[in-house]
Design a protein around this motif. Structure first.
Motif, PDB file in Angstrom:
ATOM      1  N   ASP A 179     138.530  16.434  81.703  1.00 23.18           N
ATOM      2  CA  ASP A 179     137.216  16.064  81.176  1.00 23.18           C
ATOM      3  C   ASP A 179     137.091  14.550  81.034  1.00 23.18           C
ATOM      4  OD1 ASP A 179     134.649  16.507  79.565  1.00 23.18           O
ATOM      5  OD2 ASP A 179     135.928  15.540  78.079  1.00 23.18           O
ATOM      6  N   LYS A 180     138.075  13.925  80.419  1.00 21.94           N
ATOM      7  CA  LYS A 180     138.010  12.482  80.179  1.00 21.94           C
ATOM      8  C   LYS A 180     137.983  11.688  81.477  1.00 21.94           C
ATOM      9  CE  LYS A 180     140.307   8.609  77.864  1.00 21.94           C
ATOM     10  NZ  LYS A 180     139.022   7.877  77.855  1.00 21.94           N
ATOM     11  N   GLY A 181     138.839  12.064  82.441  1.00 22.04           N
ATOM     12  CA  GLY A 181     138.872  11.365  83.718  1.00 22.04           C
ATOM     13  C   GLY A 181     137.527  11.452  84.428  1.00 22.04           C
ATOM     14  N   PHE A 182     136.922  12.628  84.390  1.00 20.79           N
ATOM     15  CA  PHE A 182     135.626  12.835  85.040  1.00 20.79           C
ATOM     16  C   PHE A 182     134.558  11.968  84.391  1.00 20.79           C
ATOM     17  CE2 PHE A 182     131.600  15.096  85.669  1.00 20.79           C
ATOM     18  CZ  PHE A 182     131.622  15.319  87.034  1.00 20.79           C
ATOM     19  N   ARG A 183     134.494  11.994  83.075  1.00 18.75           N
ATOM     20  CA  ARG A 183     133.469  11.233  82.360  1.00 18.75           C
ATOM     21  C   ARG A 183     133.638   9.730  82.565  1.00 18.75           C
ATOM     22  NH1 ARG A 183     130.669  14.311  78.216  1.00 18.75           N
ATOM     23  NH2 ARG A 183     131.281  16.498  78.417  1.00 18.75           N
ATOM     24  N   ASP A 184     134.871   9.278  82.589  1.00 23.87           N
ATOM     25  CA  ASP A 184     135.105   7.845  82.833  1.00 23.87           C
ATOM     26  C   ASP A 184     134.613   7.446  84.222  1.00 23.87           C
ATOM     27  OD1 ASP A 184     136.175   7.590  80.332  1.00 23.87           O
ATOM     28  OD2 ASP A 184     138.267   7.415  80.988  1.00 23.87           O
ATOM     29  N   ALA A 185     134.819   8.332  85.195  1.00 26.47           N
ATOM     30  CA  ALA A 185     134.441   8.004  86.577  1.00 26.47           C
ATOM     31  C   ALA A 185     132.933   7.992  86.785  1.00 26.47           C
ATOM     32  CB  ALA A 185     135.100   8.985  87.545  1.00 26.47           C
ATOM     33  N   ILE A 186     132.202   8.860  86.093  1.00 31.32           N
ATOM     34  CA  ILE A 186     130.753   8.939  86.328  1.00 31.32           C
ATOM     35  C   ILE A 186     129.956   7.991  85.440  1.00 31.32           C
ATOM     36  CG2 ILE A 186     130.969  11.347  87.072  1.00 31.32           C
ATOM     37  CD1 ILE A 186     129.585  12.155  84.416  1.00 31.32           C
TER      38      ILE A 186
END
Length: 327
Positions: A179-186
């Motif tokens: 979740d965190k990796g995805f949110r950081d990327a978008i």
């Protein structure tokens, strides 16, 4: 003084010296069943295709070592109390080594600590626990996987759009990191997560959740699912609503099985997925080293690969184990 007692006292004296203490503490366990090392494996939930495949691969690689006896793999059915009891049973059986794929980190911590206190070598596979008292952790970098998934979402929706997120068990560290990796990327790319919900890694749950979201009538451009089973569950709901092709889907796992994520990318059900290796081969290699008193890396991070229509066939061939484990 008897010779037996003298030998015991001499051994104790040796183990009190700085140099010998290390040697005495690191003696490998002795085989306890007909010359074989007895190994217990506690699995969190066999109902997930990823874990079912992991079990098959672990059994295959363990059979390549005649001095290993892998006991029947226990299935906690996503119930942490059940898994704690199963781990404690292995400890009571005095297994020579233990592998644990925790359902949740906190509830399993005390049980892993008990195994450690009992001097049983422990390998933690895929999901963490809240203690360092284990011999090796083997798993992927879920933050990196989440970030790569986010980058794929940005690439798929260059002008922005609405995203829904199907999450695993909320207390699981892989879910947190994906979740965190995805949110950081978008972040900063005009992608809005309009819905998110725990679907506990399961296809049926994801189908139900996705049906509920679709019934609201909100525009959805992309689904990010924390594993392929949930991604394919969402795909069923999307197809049932007559929206196939209008909503893109990203998953994680990339299993090389007919019903897995790699094939789903090939046939257009998923936009992309990311290989999350089972770690079965590395677990058995580490197990053998531990039982034969060889050094092992405490943290072993497995790499990932993005699966696309262009490379899916090659990746499937690379990871396909159907000739060894079936399926």
């Amino acid at each position: 003084m008897s010779s037996t007692r003298r030998s015991i006292l001499m051994a104790i004296a040796l183990c009190t010296t700085a140099v010998a203490a290390t040697a005495c503490a690191s003696n490998p366990p002795s085989p306890s069943d007909g010359g074989q090392f007895v190994v217990g494996y506690s699995q969190s939930n066999n109902a997930e295709p990823y874990r079912a495949q992991l079990n098959l691969q672990l059994q295959y690689f363990a059979k390549q070592h005649p001095d290993l006896k892998l006991l029947p793999i226990t299935d906690a059915h996503q119930d942490s109390a059940t898994q704690v009891s199963q781990v404690q049973t292995f400890i009571q059986q005095k297994v020579n080594a233990l592998i644990v794929s925790p359902n949740e980190p906190a509830p399993l911590t005390a049980a892993v600590q008990q195994a450690c206190d009992a001097k049983i070598p422990v390998i933690i596979l895929d999901r963490t626990v809240s203690t360092d008292c284990y011999n090796a952790f083997i798993g992927g970098d879920n933050y990196v996987i989440g970030k790569l998934a986010g980058e794929a979402a940005v690439q798929a929706l260059p002008n922005g759009g609405n995203v829904v997120e199907l999450r695993g068990i909320l207390s699981d560290q892989p879910q947190v990191d994906r979740d965190k990796g995805f949110r950081d990327a978008i972040a900063g790319h005009n992608l809005n997560i309009i819905e998110e919900q725990e679907a506990k890694w399961l296809k049926a749950n994801a189908t139900t959740v996705m049906q509920q979201w679709l019934s609201k009538g909100d525009k959805i451009d992309l689904v990010y699912a924390h594993n392929d089973d949930m991604a394919l569950g969402a795909q069923l709901a999307i197809q049932g609503a007559g929206k196939a092709g209008s909503i893109q889907i990203i998953g994680v796992d990339g299993l090389a099985i007919p019903t897995g994520g790699i094939r789903a990318v090939q046939n257009g059900q998923l936009l992309t997925t990311f290989v999350y290796p089972t770690g079965a081969e590395q677990a058995v290699d580490t197990l053998v080293k531990l039982l034969h008193n060889q050094a092992v890396e405490k943290k072993q991070v497995l790499s990932t690969t993005r699966v696309t229509p262009e490379n899916a066939a090659q990746i499937y061939q690379q990871y396909d184990m159907s000739d060894k484990v079936g399926g």
